[in-house]
Scaffold this motif. Structure first.
Motif, PDB file in Angstrom:
ATOM      1  N   PRO A 105       0.866  -1.286   0.013  1.00  0.00           N
ATOM      2  CA  PRO A 105       0.026  -0.067  -0.108  1.00  0.00           C
ATOM      3  C   PRO A 105       0.684   1.324   0.122  1.00  0.00           C
ATOM      4  N   ALA A 106       0.161   2.415  -0.371  1.00  0.00           N
ATOM      5  CA  ALA A 106       0.802   3.708  -0.256  1.00  0.00           C
ATOM      6  C   ALA A 106       1.067   3.935   1.261  1.00  0.00           C
ATOM      7  N   ARG A 107       2.188   4.584   1.615  1.00  0.00           N
ATOM      8  CA  ARG A 107       2.388   4.691   3.101  1.00  0.00           C
ATOM      9  C   ARG A 107       3.222   6.116   3.519  1.00  0.00           C
ATOM     10  N   SER A 108       2.737   6.326   4.666  1.00  0.00           N
ATOM     11  CA  SER A 108       3.681   7.687   5.144  1.00  0.00           C
ATOM     12  C   SER A 108       4.243   7.198   6.646  1.00  0.00           C
ATOM     13  N   ALA A 109       5.444   7.755   6.732  1.00  0.00           N
ATOM     14  CA  ALA A 109       5.663   7.352   8.226  1.00  0.00           C
ATOM     15  C   ALA A 109       6.126   8.819   8.760  1.00  0.00           C
ATOM     16  N   VAL A 110       5.711   9.387   9.955  1.00  0.00           N
ATOM     17  CA  VAL A 110       6.301  10.449  10.451  1.00  0.00           C
ATOM     18  C   VAL A 110       6.645  10.631  11.912  1.00  0.00           C
ATOM     19  N   GLN A 111       7.563  11.461  12.270  1.00  0.00           N
ATOM     20  CA  GLN A 111       7.796  11.388  13.877  1.00  0.00           C
ATOM     21  C   GLN A 111       6.966  12.720  14.341  1.00  0.00           C
ATOM     22  N   VAL A 112       6.399  12.128  15.353  1.00  0.00           N
ATOM     23  CA  VAL A 112       5.681  13.173  16.267  1.00  0.00           C
ATOM     24  C   VAL A 112       5.735  13.465  17.505  1.00  0.00           C
ATOM     25  N   ALA A 113       5.570  14.548  18.121  1.00  0.00           N
ATOM     26  CA  ALA A 113       5.891  14.661  19.546  1.00  0.00           C
ATOM     27  C   ALA A 113       5.603  13.800  20.651  1.00  0.00           C
ATOM     28  N   ALA A 114       4.219  13.434  20.559  1.00  0.00           N
ATOM     29  CA  ALA A 114       3.621  12.506  21.547  1.00  0.00           C
ATOM     30  C   ALA A 114       2.404  11.669  20.995  1.00  0.00           C
ATOM     31  N   LEU A 115       2.134  10.655  21.524  1.00  0.00           N
ATOM     32  CA  LEU A 115       1.025   9.925  21.209  1.00  0.00           C
ATOM     33  C   LEU A 115      -0.011   9.723  22.434  1.00  0.00           C
ATOM     34  N   PRO A 116      -1.124   9.121  22.071  1.00  0.00           N
ATOM     35  CA  PRO A 116      -2.167   8.741  23.448  1.00  0.00           C
ATOM     36  C   PRO A 116      -1.425   7.793  24.278  1.00  0.00           C
TER      37      PRO A 116
END
Length: 129
Positions: A105-116
């Motif tokens: 599948p098409a995909r993106s991967a990103v870094q985020v500051a925080a997750l739930p």
């Protein structure tokens, strides 16, 4: 004007939503999952483990949601991966390869500051029905 139906999907084998949202919503042709974090479906908590353990749990939970909608991860068209540490990308990528096959599948991967709930990974998908 054509109308599109939408229906909530709830999978007993995946953790319940932790807020005011559905695990997924199905339209006539597509399933849109909410972001899945590595929650144990039995306890509703994030178990101890490394990024690989957490990634496996996330993909198993997404697979359970897809199955509840009558589809599978094999029909994913778009996957988005959120990581709190992008240096985990290659390790997550190795786990990802166990759940998806060509054509990927098409995909993106990103870094985020925080997750739930302090999760280190969250994944959402769009899957054909």
């Amino acid at each position: 004007m054509p109308t599109t139906t939408r229906a909530p999907i709830a999978a007993d084998k995946a953790p319940a939503a932790i807020g005011p949202y559905s695990q997924a919503m199905a339209t006539d042709t597509l399933l849109f999952t909410s972001g899945a974090i590595p929650l144990d479906p039995q306890t509703g908590t994030i178990p101890e483990g490394n990024i690989e353990d957490h990634a496996h749990l996330v993909f198993r939970n997404l697979s359970a949601i897809a199955e509840a909608a009558g589809t599978s991860l094999d029909k994913a068209v778009k996957v988005t991966i959120f990581l709190t540490d992008i240096s985990h990308f290659q390790r997550v990528n190795a786990v990802y390869a166990h759940y998806f096959s060509e054509p990927y599948p098409a995909r993106s991967a990103v870094q985020v500051a925080a997750l739930p709930l302090g999760a280190s990974i969250e994944v959402e998908a769009v899957i054909a029905l």
